[in-house]
Design an enzyme around this catalytic site. Structure first.
Site, PDB file in Angstrom:
ATOM      1  N   LYS A 125     -10.769  14.831  35.403  1.00  0.00           N
ATOM      2  CA  LYS A 125     -10.602  16.136  34.755  1.00  0.00           C
ATOM      3  C   LYS A 125     -11.087  17.293  35.620  1.00  0.00           C
ATOM      4  O   LYS A 125     -10.735  18.437  35.366  1.00  0.00           O
ATOM      5  CB  LYS A 125     -11.301  16.150  33.390  1.00  0.00           C
ATOM      6  CG  LYS A 125     -10.595  15.253  32.392  1.00  0.00           C
ATOM      7  CD  LYS A 125     -10.933  15.599  30.975  1.00  0.00           C
ATOM      8  CE  LYS A 125     -10.320  14.586  30.026  1.00  0.00           C
ATOM      9  NZ  LYS A 125      -9.207  14.952  29.289  1.00  0.00           N
ATOM     10  N   LYS A 206      -2.033   7.769  31.549  1.00  0.00           N
ATOM     11  CA  LYS A 206      -2.113   7.592  30.089  1.00  0.00           C
ATOM     12  C   LYS A 206      -1.506   8.793  29.354  1.00  0.00           C
ATOM     13  O   LYS A 206      -1.501   9.909  29.879  1.00  0.00           O
ATOM     14  CB  LYS A 206      -3.555   7.312  29.654  1.00  0.00           C
ATOM     15  CG  LYS A 206      -4.395   8.534  29.428  1.00  0.00           C
ATOM     16  CD  LYS A 206      -5.657   8.212  28.643  1.00  0.00           C
ATOM     17  CE  LYS A 206      -6.421   9.515  28.465  1.00  0.00           C
ATOM     18  NZ  LYS A 206      -7.260   9.622  27.332  1.00  0.00           N
ATOM     19  N   LYS A 209      -3.175  14.331  25.138  1.00  0.00           N
ATOM     20  CA  LYS A 209      -2.920  15.580  24.396  1.00  0.00           C
ATOM     21  C   LYS A 209      -2.709  16.755  25.324  1.00  0.00           C
ATOM     22  O   LYS A 209      -1.938  17.646  25.040  1.00  0.00           O
ATOM     23  CB  LYS A 209      -4.156  15.938  23.556  1.00  0.00           C
ATOM     24  CG  LYS A 209      -4.400  15.110  22.367  1.00  0.00           C
ATOM     25  CD  LYS A 209      -5.548  15.769  21.601  1.00  0.00           C
ATOM     26  CE  LYS A 209      -6.614  14.764  21.226  1.00  0.00           C
ATOM     27  NZ  LYS A 209      -7.637  14.562  22.238  1.00  0.00           N
TER      28      LYS A 209
END
Ligand code: AQP
Length: 340
Positions: A125, A206, A209
């Site tokens: 991230k 993956k 959202k």
């Protein structure tokens, strides 16, 4: 029960305590549902379950205030729509229970910089971001606090959260050995299939959202036609054979895992019924549409009367705080903070 002998609260007696949370960072995906949320619903009958919309975690990445408020309420509404029942579980918003932020500080002071640096989700991230918040780095300490506040035995999570769960266990054990038995040491409960649903356009990543992949991510509230289109256009692999082999055939294996999870079968057994991609995609899309139909219908009823969800959240926060307060008091006293 967990492995420590920490005192337990009255809600806990006789049942295992389950805790899990989800971030309001974007609309809920099929990955969130199959990998985690569905197991939350099932656990309600057997265990004492505490579920949380973890809004404080959403602040670790840049967020818009109005959007955060809207996503938090939408997510809580989805959780009620999938079948979380306030009579059988505790459902609340993390930011309504201040004990989370306070125990997080004690956990930050228990964790080392080295172990936080090893978290792969932080690396993923923070890569290529020009602003990386300190909160993104210490996020696993807040997650540990979330879990430990409720004397949690079991944490149902998708495969991507395993590493954070391991860290939570390490922190609980370290704290207990330094300051005496304070926390229950929790276990991860990862579902056997669909533990990691992959992006339909890039099955090596993956489904998320916040991923910029509108065609690769199926949302829980997507229209049936949109679900069908996304699954029909899913990237498949070279060759035409249908077999469950996530390394050599990640695209087809992802569809088999989704269809298997939607129909309660192992993906390898699902594969035996197909020799071409087309029919597999059609059946996968139909199964997902059917799986989500009742959830979407219930969601539509709930948004028509938002007061129902806000009432559930208020009562949930009171119930959560009745457990979290004594745990935090125990931890404060254990580390030697002077009572007021
Ligand atoms: N693709 C996935 N397959 C299976 N399980 C998944 N989960 C998330 N993605 C998948 C599980 O959903 C739960 C809630 O996740 P979260 O919102 O707390 O954080 P996350 O794991 O980081 O989920 P996202 O969707 O990828 O969110 P963003 O984009 O904000 O990072 C967790 O139990 C997770 O395992």
């Amino acid at each position: 029960m967990g492995t420590s002998s920490a005192p337990v609260d009255p809600y806990h007696a006789g049942m295992g305590r389950v805790f899990s949370g989800i971030k309001p960072t974007g609309p809920v995906t099929l990955g969130n549902y199959l990998g985690a949320l569905r197991t939350w619903v099932d656990a309600q009958d057997a265990d004492d379950c505490v579920y949380c919309v973890v809004d404080l975690h959403a602040l670790t990445v840049p967020s818009d205030p109005a959007q955060l408020r809207a996503l938090t309420l939408e997510l809580a509404t989805v959780l009620v729509a999938i079948g979380l029942d306030p009579r059988r579980c505790t459902l609340f918003v993390q930011g309504h229970v201040h004990e989370h932020a306070e125990l997080a500080w004690l956990m930050e002071c228990t964790a080392s910089v080295g172990e936080l640096r090893r978290m792969t989700q932080f690396k993923e991230k923070s890569d290529d971001q020009h602003f990386v918040s300190a909160g993104l780095f210490t996020y696993p300490a807040l997650m540990a606090a979330d879990i430990l506040l409720y004397d949690t035995d079991r944490v149902p999570v998708g495969d991507d959260q395993r590493q954070h769960l391991e860290l939570t266990r390490d922190l609980a054990e370290r704290f207990n050995s330094r300051f005496g038995a304070t926390f229950v040491v929790p276990e991860a409960a990862v579902p056997p299939v669909a533990a990691r649903v992959m992006d339909l356009q890039d099955p090596t990543r993956k489904m998320s959202k916040t991923e910029e992949s509108p065609q690769g991510v199926v949302l829980l509230l997507d229209e049936p036609a949109s679900i069908e289109r996304k699954i029909r256009r899913a990237v498949t692999d070279t060759g035409t054979d249908v077999r469950y082999d996530p390394v050599a055939k990640p695209g087809v294996s992802n569809l088999l895992a989704i269809l298997g999870a939607a129909t309660g079968r192992h993906p390898a057994a699902v594969a035996e019924g197909y020799d071409r991609y087309g029919p597999l995609k059609a059946d996968c899309a139909a199964a997902v549409v059917e799986l989500l139909r009742p959830v979407q219908a219930r969601y539509a009823e709930l948004v028509a009367d938002p007061a129902e969800v806000t009432t559930i959240l208020r009562a949930g926060a009171d119930k959560a705080q009745a457990v979290a307060g004594p745990t935090l008091a125990r931890a404060r006293s254990a580390v030697g903070l002077l009572p007021r």
